[in-house]
Enzyme design. Structure first.
Site, PDB file in Angstrom:
ATOM      1  NE  ARG A   1      -2.787  38.822  18.386  1.00  0.00           N
ATOM      2  CZ  ARG A   1      -3.752  39.521  18.601  1.00  0.00           C
ATOM      3  NH1 ARG A   1      -4.915  38.939  18.572  1.00  0.00           N
ATOM      4  NH2 ARG A   1      -3.680  40.945  18.950  1.00  0.00           N
TER       5      ARG A   1
ATOM      6  CD  GLU B   1      -0.298  47.325  11.845  1.00  0.00           C
ATOM      7  OE1 GLU B   1      -0.619  47.330  12.918  1.00  0.00           O
ATOM      8  OE2 GLU B   1       0.348  46.650  11.139  1.00  0.00           O
TER       9      GLU B   1
HETATM   10 ZN   LIG Z   1      -0.383  44.860  12.387  1.00  0.00          ZN
END
Ligand SMILES: [Zn+2]
Length: 468
Positions: free
Chosen positions: A291, A128
Site C-alpha cells: 500500500r 487483477e
Molecule cells: Zn489491487
C-alpha cells in the site's frame, strides 16, 4: 457442478446495507442472511483462498478440501489436504476510495513473503481484472508523460510535492526531450521514480500545506490535464482522507471511468486504486498487496518504490476487449494465465443450440447476477448428470470437462464464469517461514493499529458457519 456458500468481506470502504450489490446478491443466494443497513458490505469472495474459502452448500465442506478429495486435472499432488483454484472471483461494491496500492510479481511476492510473512502472507502474485457492473471509476497506472508534464506546469503544489527544481525539473526536461526526439527512453522513468520517492519520504512535513494549496488551485479553476470529474475526485479524497498524500494521485495516475460492460486489466507493478461503483473482479489467488496511501494499514515504502514500473501509459492500454464466443457468451481474456472471464447472457428468445456453453477443460466458478433459468449438466460423453433451477445469487463450481447448457430461462439471465488452466498455489504451507519473535511482535503491533482489518461474515445458517 456444486452449489457454493461464499464469503462477504465487510471492509470499511464498502457500500452500506441495501445500497450494496454485494449484500443484495449475497442475500439472494444465501438463505437466512439478514442485511444490516449499518454494515458495509464490500466484497463477495468466490474461490478457495483461506482468507475467505467457499464451501459446498450441501455439506459445508470447503471447496479446496473437496477438490483434494476428488483428484482431477487440477491436481498432481495426491497428498495435499487442499487444492486451490488459481483465481478468486469477486463482486465488489465500493463507496469510497480503497487504498492506493500495487501488487508484486510472482518473484517479488516470493521474496517479500520470505522476508516478511506477516505482511505478505502469500508467495503468489495478484494480477487483477475489473469488469464494470455499474459505472465504475478507478485510478490505474501513471498518466502519459505529456499529461504529467502539463499537470506539473499547471499546479505549483504538485510540482513542489514532486521535488520542485531538484526532482520535478529533471522529469520535465526529460519528457520535453523525449517529445522533441520522438522516442521514449528510460530516463523519464528514472526521473519519475526520483519524484515518487521524494513524495513518499516519511519525514516530509509540508503535505498539509500542499494539499490546502492544491484545493485553492482547483477553486481558482486550474485544470491542467485533468477533467472536471477528476477535480471532484480530488476534493472528495481531501474530505475522506484529510492531508493524505494520496489526494495528489489523480494528477499523476490515469482516472478511468468504465461504463457497464467495460473491462480493464493490470498486472503487477502498476499503481492503482478503486474509487467507486460495482464490479466483477478476477484476481490471482493471493492476498499480497503493497500500500502507498489512503489507508490506516501498513505502508511499506521501500517495497512500494522498488516494485513500481514507473511506466507512463495511455488509458486504452488497460482496457480488455470483449470477444464474442457464442450468441450467449462473451469472453474477456487478458494477457494473464491466472484467469479468464466469460459473460453469459441468456435471453428468453435464444434457441437451445445457442444456449450451449463452451466446455472447458479446466475448473470454473459461475455466479448468476440476474434472472432465472434451468441448467443441464452432462459428462464429456454427454451422459446426463443433473438439472438445476438457477437464479440470481446462485454460485456454482463446475468441474473440468463438464458440459453445461441452459435448457430455458424464464427471466433473461446474466452470469459470470471465471476459469484458468493453471495450477493453483499451495496455501497449506502458508505462514510456515520461521521469523524471529521480535519481528513478529513489531509486525503484530503494526497490524493491531490497522483499523481497516478485514472481518468476515458468513451466512447465519448454522450449516454455513466456517471456522477461518
Ligand atoms: Zn489491487
Amino acid at each position: 457442478m456444486e452449489q457454493l456458500q461464499c464469503h462477504v468481506k465487510q471492509y470499511a470502504w464498502g457500500k452500506y446495507g441495501e445500497e450494496s450489490e454485494v449484500a443484495r446478491l449475497f442475500a439472494d443466494g444465501h438463505d437466512n442472511f439478514q442485511i444490516d443497513n449499518k454494515t458495509p458490505y464490500a466484497e463477495l469472495w468466490m474461490g478457495t483462498h483461506p482468507d475467505g474459502p467457499a464451501q459446498l452448500k450441501k455439506c459445508s465442506t470447503r471447496l479446496s478440501t473437496y477438490l483434494a478429495k476428488h483428484p482431477s486435472l487440477l491436481t498432481n499432488n495426491n497428498s495435499a489436504k487442499n487444492i486451490h483454484l488459481p483465481f478468486i472471483m469477486k463482486v465488489m461494491s465500493i463507496r469510497t476510495t480503497l487504498s492506493l496500492q500495487v501488487h508484486p510479481t510472482k518473484e517479488q511476492a516470493r521474496r517479500l513473503h520470505e522476508l516478511d510473512p506477516i505482511n505478505y502472507p502469500d508467495r503468489n502474485h495478484k494480477p487483477e481484472l475489473a469488469y464494470a457492473l455499474t459505472r465504475f471509476e478507478l485510478l490505474c497506472g501513471f498518466r502519459p508523460a505529456r499529461e504529467i508534464l502539463k499537470n506539473l506546469q499547471t499546479f505549483p503544489s504538485f510540482r513542489l510535492l514532486f521535488g520542485g527544481d531538484t526532482y520535478a525539473k529533471p522529469l520535465e526536461d526529460s519528457i520535453l526531450e523525449e517529445k522533441k526526439m520522438g522516442v521514449v527512453n528510460q530516463e523519464s522513468r528514472k526521473c519519475l521514480e526520483n519524484c515518487f520517492r521524494f513524495m513518499m519520504d516519511p519525514d516530509r512535513s509540508d503535505v498539509h500545506n500542499l494539499v490546502s494549496k492544491l484545493l485553492l488551485e482547483l477553486d481558482n479553476g486550474l485544470r491542467g490535464a485533468i477533467e472536471e470529474g477528476t477535480a471532484g475526485v480530488i476534493r472528495k479524497m481531501s474530505v475522506d482522507f484529510p492531508n493524505d498524500i494520496g489526494i495528489f494521485s489523480p494528477l499523476f495516475l490515469n482516472h478511468m471511468i468504465l461504463e457497464p460492460g467495460q473491462c480493464c486489466y493490470y498486472a503487477a507493478e502498476e499503481l492503482h486504486a478503486y474509487l467507486s461503483g460495482e464490479c466483477v473482479e478476477c484476481v490471482g489467488c493471493s492476498n499480497n498487496t503493497i500500500r502507498a496511501a489512503m489507508t490506516p494499514k501498513y505502508i511499506d515504502r521501500d517495497a512500494l518504490c522498488s516494485v513500481l514500473n514507473y511506466k507512463m501509459t495511455e488509458q486504452k492500454d488497460y482496457l480488455v476487449p470483449e470477444m464474442k464466443l457464442t450468441p450467449c457468451v462473451d469472453m474477456y481474456a487478458p494477457d494473464c494465465k491466472d484467469f479468464q472471464l466469460h459473460r453469459i447472457r441468456v435471453g428468453t428468445e435464444h434457441t437451445s443450440k445457442e444456449m450451449l456453453m463452451p466446455t472447458l477443460d479446466c475448473a470454473s466458478i459461475l455466479v448468476v447476477v440476474s434472472g432465472k433459468g434451468t441448467i443441464e449438466e452432462a459428462t464429456q460423453e454427454n451422459q446426463l448428470i443433473g438439472k438445476y433451477e438457477v437464479k440470481r445469487g446462485d454460485i456454482f463450481y463446475i468441474p473440468p470437462k463438464h458440459n453445461v447448457r441452459f435448457l430455458e430461462c424464464s427471466e433473461a439471465l446474466e452470469g459470470y464464469r471465471t476459469f484458468s488452466y493453471e495450477m493453483g498455489p499451495d496455501h497449506d504451507t502458508r505462514l510456515v517461514t520461521p521469523v524471529s519473535k521480535s519481528t513478529i511482535n513489531e509486525k503484530m503491533l503494526k497490524l493491531e493499529a490497522d483499523m481497516e482489518a478485514p472481518t468476515t461474515v458468513v451466512n447465519k445458517t448454522p450449516t454455513a458457519v466456517v471456522k477461518v
